[in-house]
Design a protein around this motif. Sequence first.
Motif, PDB file in Angstrom:
ATOM      1  N   ASN A 187       2.994  -5.442   3.868  1.00  0.00           N
ATOM      2  CA  ASN A 187       2.254  -5.574   4.882  1.00  0.00           C
ATOM      3  C   ASN A 187       1.737  -4.187   5.265  1.00  0.00           C
ATOM      4  OD1 ASN A 187       4.877  -5.150   5.913  1.00  0.00           O
ATOM      5  ND2 ASN A 187       4.036  -4.825   7.806  1.00  0.00           N
ATOM      6  N   THR A 206      -0.185  -0.257   4.978  1.00  0.00           N
ATOM      7  CA  THR A 206      -1.196   0.168   4.304  1.00  0.00           C
ATOM      8  C   THR A 206      -0.634   1.221   3.164  1.00  0.00           C
ATOM      9  OG1 THR A 206      -1.275   2.345   5.486  1.00  0.00           O
ATOM     10  CG2 THR A 206      -2.224   0.233   6.523  1.00  0.00           C
ATOM     11  N   ALA A 207      -1.638   1.250   2.254  1.00  0.00           N
ATOM     12  CA  ALA A 207      -1.244   2.168   1.031  1.00  0.00           C
ATOM     13  C   ALA A 207      -0.600   3.370   1.545  1.00  0.00           C
ATOM     14  CB  ALA A 207      -2.506   2.390   0.059  1.00  0.00           C
ATOM     15  N   GLU A 208      -1.226   4.249   2.493  1.00  0.00           N
ATOM     16  CA  GLU A 208      -0.841   5.518   3.036  1.00  0.00           C
ATOM     17  C   GLU A 208       0.815   5.450   3.630  1.00  0.00           C
ATOM     18  OE1 GLU A 208      -1.131   9.437   3.278  1.00  0.00           O
ATOM     19  OE2 GLU A 208      -2.823   7.886   2.213  1.00  0.00           O
ATOM     20  N   GLU A 209       0.954   4.281   4.355  1.00  0.00           N
ATOM     21  CA  GLU A 209       2.018   4.187   4.826  1.00  0.00           C
ATOM     22  C   GLU A 209       3.180   3.885   3.602  1.00  0.00           C
ATOM     23  OE1 GLU A 209       1.141   2.040   9.120  1.00  0.00           O
ATOM     24  OE2 GLU A 209       1.138   0.750   7.418  1.00  0.00           O
ATOM     25  N   TYR A 221      -0.965  -2.157  -4.443  1.00  0.00           N
ATOM     26  CA  TYR A 221      -1.498  -0.916  -4.025  1.00  0.00           C
ATOM     27  C   TYR A 221      -2.411  -0.054  -4.952  1.00  0.00           C
ATOM     28  CZ  TYR A 221       1.310  -1.779   0.241  1.00  0.00           C
ATOM     29  OH  TYR A 221       2.026  -2.299   1.345  1.00  0.00           O
TER      30      TYR A 221
END
Length: 691
Positions: free
Chosen positions: A593, A595-598, A638
């Motif tokens: 769930n 984000t790609a950055e997280e 991702y």
Amino acid sequence: MMSGRKIQWACVNVCRMVVALTFILSGFVKAVDPLGTQYKIHDYLAAAGMADIVPDVVTLGLSVLLAAVEFSMGVFLLFAIHRRTVSRLMLAFMVVMTPLTLWLALTDPVKDCGCFGDAVVLTNWETFAKNVVLLVCTFVIFRRPMMMVRFISKTNQWIILNYTVLFILVSSVYCLYYLPVLDFRPYHVGADIKKGMEIPDGAEQPQFETTFILEKNGTRKEFTVDNYPDSTWTFVDSKTVQTAAGYVPEIHDFYMQTLDGEEDVTDKILDEEGYTFLLISPHIEQADDLNFGDIDVIYEYCMDHGYSFRCLTASNEDAIQRWRDITGAEYEFLHADETTLKTVIRSNPGLMLLKHGVVLWKWSHNDLPDLDENAPRLEDTVYGTVKQESFTETVTEIVLWFMLPLLLLTFADRMWAWTGWLRKKKNSNKRYQRLNKKNMRKKIVAGNWKMNMNLQEGVALAKELNEALTADKPNCDVIICTPFIHLASVAQILDKDVIGLGAENCADKEKGAYTGEVSAEMVKSTGAQYVILGHSERRGYYGETSEILKEKTLLALKNGLKVIFCIGESLEEREANKQNEVVKAELEGSVFNLTAEEFKNIVIAYEPIWAIGTGKTATSEQAEEIHAYIRSIIAEKYGEDVANETSILYGGSCKASNAPELFAKEDIDGGLIGGASLKATDFKGIIDAWK
């Protein structure tokens, strides 16, 4: 202000330089003058009453061996090669030599220890003081050998080791066959012998003190000139001792006299305006007679051109006559001091050319000048003037002979290794590219202490790990995840540049009335940077669901913690071939769930539940297969870039014996270690698998 660790590091490396350079100098000056070292060994044996027992071939062998050992150990220490072994050998060497030099200082059987040959002359007490300093330095190095900084990679150390030994042995043999390449003695080329014998005007004279023993009424007392008593005392005895040496000229024991001892011809020969050849042989009965023909040719050359040619020896007339019988020698023989002749030239026999007392040239009997009946006069050859020798140029040439081949060999070794690696890896372009991508990812070894060790034990283990990894830098990121009670204390001990700190869990609530829970914010406040979430033991024993883990992950990331997220199948699921479905569901339910950055702050730890604490281990092929699958589903979610940057660790009875095989796989980026992380040596063994 420097920390205690940095002070220790500085002390070890300063001591390492002091000891290394001392040993290199000591070994080298012995190696370039092996006969001089042999003479000194003979002096020690004579002091011990063993000079006639040990043959010359043994003392010469010891001379070469001692020089090679000292020089090699110095170089090995300088380059930090086999740090533990060399530091132990150095300490053992100094433990033996320091008491020996104390005995020399107390008994004074020889005046000069010969540590640095004729290059640096020390008294016996100065030598003992030097050895005390070296003993202290070697002990400091011995205590922390792994703090020595390497100047060359471990893979190239064999080059330094082998070339150093070869270089110093060849140097000794070369200087033994010819003459020492560096001459520190007062009879070196260019020296004015007569000038070296002069005592300057006003020089300090030797001082003596006389003590008189007198008796009166049965009582004996000692008196000096200053308090000499009246005539009622009766003289018994007197003794005179030298209290000060006074000025001693550089050359003080050089003389030449006729064989009958009636005439000293030293000044006569040194004052000769023409050229004088002196054949030097301390013991002519031991002289090498293989080249006597060349010597006779040079003598004939001298007779043809009006030059002087004499032989200096300390041997008796019987030995001289035997030499005449063997070689047919017709030149004049003179007597001189044995020790002086050994000092003049390191060859038996050797040849020296003088002009008005100045040393122009010196030759070993193995390298005599080519002067026959067809040769021009000395005035018209290079031998007519002082041999041009520059000490600086000679030293530079020696250093280049040692350092340049090492640099070239090291460069060649690196290039060969690099090209070999390229050839091997480029056989499969796809594999080559994937390995490059692997090198972009962090390599990690994380320890999970679980519910083990009290606070004191945990702090002790953390200290031990910190010291070991600070001294021997790891080739990967290292993390230790501890029970909550350890976090704050351990954070104060660890060097964050070497070891990261993590918790084993955190709460799924931010704060509030949740007795016994520890929030992500609390974990972060201790100094921790990581937290383990989703471990199979938390899922199994405490019923943690994917939803709970989703909340924990979000809170951990919100508070700046990086998450080591655990996934893995049970034995039943593995036997049913459902492992791919299980790990995919665990990822989708808790971290996909993000984000790609997280997600870049997530480290995945694959732990087959059936292998945790059981001693069973997935084969490297099994582990690689599922790791590759995990990376593929991350790529689906991702993209390839995020997947290639995500570190995926293996957990499940990983130990030092199987870690190298596991870590060699393309998609395995390290390990999450349980029981093996509770002992520093076991844990470091796994960490070293990355080396």
